[in-house]
Design an enzyme around this catalytic site. Structure first.
Site, PDB file in Angstrom:
ATOM      1  N   SER A  20       0.821  -1.215   0.000  1.00  0.00           N
ATOM      2  CA  SER A  20       0.000   0.000   0.000  1.00  0.00           C
ATOM      3  C   SER A  20       0.851   1.259   0.000  1.00  0.00           C
ATOM      4  O   SER A  20       0.384   2.335  -0.366  1.00  0.00           O
ATOM      5  CB  SER A  20      -0.916   0.035   1.231  1.00  0.00           C
ATOM      6  OG  SER A  20      -1.803  -1.050   1.228  1.00  0.00           O
ATOM      7  N   TYR A 169      12.454  -9.961  16.748  1.00  0.00           N
ATOM      8  CA  TYR A 169      12.416  -9.420  15.384  1.00  0.00           C
ATOM      9  C   TYR A 169      13.468 -10.098  14.509  1.00  0.00           C
ATOM     10  O   TYR A 169      13.201 -10.425  13.347  1.00  0.00           O
ATOM     11  CB  TYR A 169      12.630  -7.908  15.411  1.00  0.00           C
ATOM     12  CG  TYR A 169      12.654  -7.287  14.021  1.00  0.00           C
ATOM     13  CD1 TYR A 169      11.515  -7.312  13.214  1.00  0.00           C
ATOM     14  CD2 TYR A 169      13.801  -6.680  13.521  1.00  0.00           C
ATOM     15  CE1 TYR A 169      11.529  -6.749  11.941  1.00  0.00           C
ATOM     16  CE2 TYR A 169      13.825  -6.108  12.252  1.00  0.00           C
ATOM     17  CZ  TYR A 169      12.689  -6.148  11.464  1.00  0.00           C
ATOM     18  OH  TYR A 169      12.709  -5.599  10.202  1.00  0.00           O
TER      19      TYR A 169
END
Length: 281
Positions: A20, A169
């Site tokens: 997006s 992460y």
């Protein structure tokens, strides 16, 4: 032996998770300038309070750039959404040539501070999403001439500095890379390339803005276009030869003959030695 690139992306179909905004959208727009078809599977159906762009505005930009766009509202964590995205892309464009695993969640919290839900989210989007989307598209990929899977994830650097900096992460991003490099071996017999791509400097995106260091970090980063131009070079490589590689953005462009990266500085005129090096390298 250097794998030579051939042709353009005209008429090729890309299925991308996310896209997006940011790096994913930049990759889509670079492909669109060749006349590529881009299917975006992203969650942002309506505007986000902090982040610009939706899957629909991204599709409008892709079409304005010369490509064909298929916006698909979906979540890479949902297997039905993945299946639907693959089938819709196949139905709309007649096949899938390239899968880009762009969707990713970042949280650099230390282990004791990280919410369990955020740990699960990073594993679900980054690792499982990469595995499931690539796997779902593989039957379509093996039917095309030059199929590629590209994951926006780092080389597997086992330096304790990175393993310990933000353990959860790091595990999630390395999981993306392991899934991709494993599939490179598994799918080699079908001629499907699978590579990872990571930048040498931070990239001026929302992730850097909100997770890494705000405006100060944005100013010492490069633009998403450098990532897009490198991905474009990868897509044109012969898939049977150019696979199983942990690629660095700047190295890909150097191999393609680019010697001056100054145009990619987020703040024009920033010297290369003042840019912030990305993590994991």
């Amino acid at each position: 032996m250097t794998a030579e690139k051939t042709g353009t992306l005209a008429g090729k179909t890309i299925l991308m998770s996310g896209g997006s905004r940011g790096i994913g959208l930049a990759i889509a727009l670079r492909a669109a300038r060749d006349g590529a078809n881009v299917a975006l599977m992203a969650k942002t159906d309506t505007p986000h309070p902090k982040l610009e762009g939706t899957v629909h505005t991204a599709a409008e930009q892709i079409q304005a750039a010369g490509g064909n766009a298929l916006p698909i509202v979906g979540d890479v964590r949902n297997d039905d959404d993945i299946t639907e995205a693959v089938m819709k892309t196949q139905g709309e464009f007649g096949g899938i040539d390239i899968v880009v695993n762009n969707a990713s969640v970042i949280d650099l919290s230390p282990s004791l501070d990280l919410a369990a839900k955020k740990y699960d989210l990073m594993q679900d989007v980054n690792v499982r999403g990469t595995f499931m989307l690539s796997r779902a598209a593989a039957p379509m990929l093996k039917d095309v001439e030059n199929p590629h899977i590209l994951s926006l994830s780092p080389p597997l650097n086992l330096d304790p500095k990175w393993l310990g900096a933000h353990t959860a992460y790091t595990m999630a991003k390395y999981g993306m890379s392991m899934a991709t490099l494993g599939m490179a071996v598994e799918f080699a017999k079908h001629g499907i390339a699978a590579n990872t791509l990571w930048p040498a400097t931070t990239i001026a995106t929302a992730a850097v803005q909100f997770a890494l260091g705000g405006d100060a970090m944005m100013k010492v980063s490069r633009t998403p276009e450098i990532y897009a131009d490198a991905a474009y070079e990868v897509f044109l490589k012969p898939s049977r030869e150019y696979t199983g590689r942990s690629l660095i953005v700047e190295d890909v462009l150097t191999d393609a003959g680019v010697t001056d990266f100054s145009s990619y500085a987020a703040v024009p005129g920033t010297p290369d030695d003042k840019l912030f090096p990305d993590i994991f390298l």
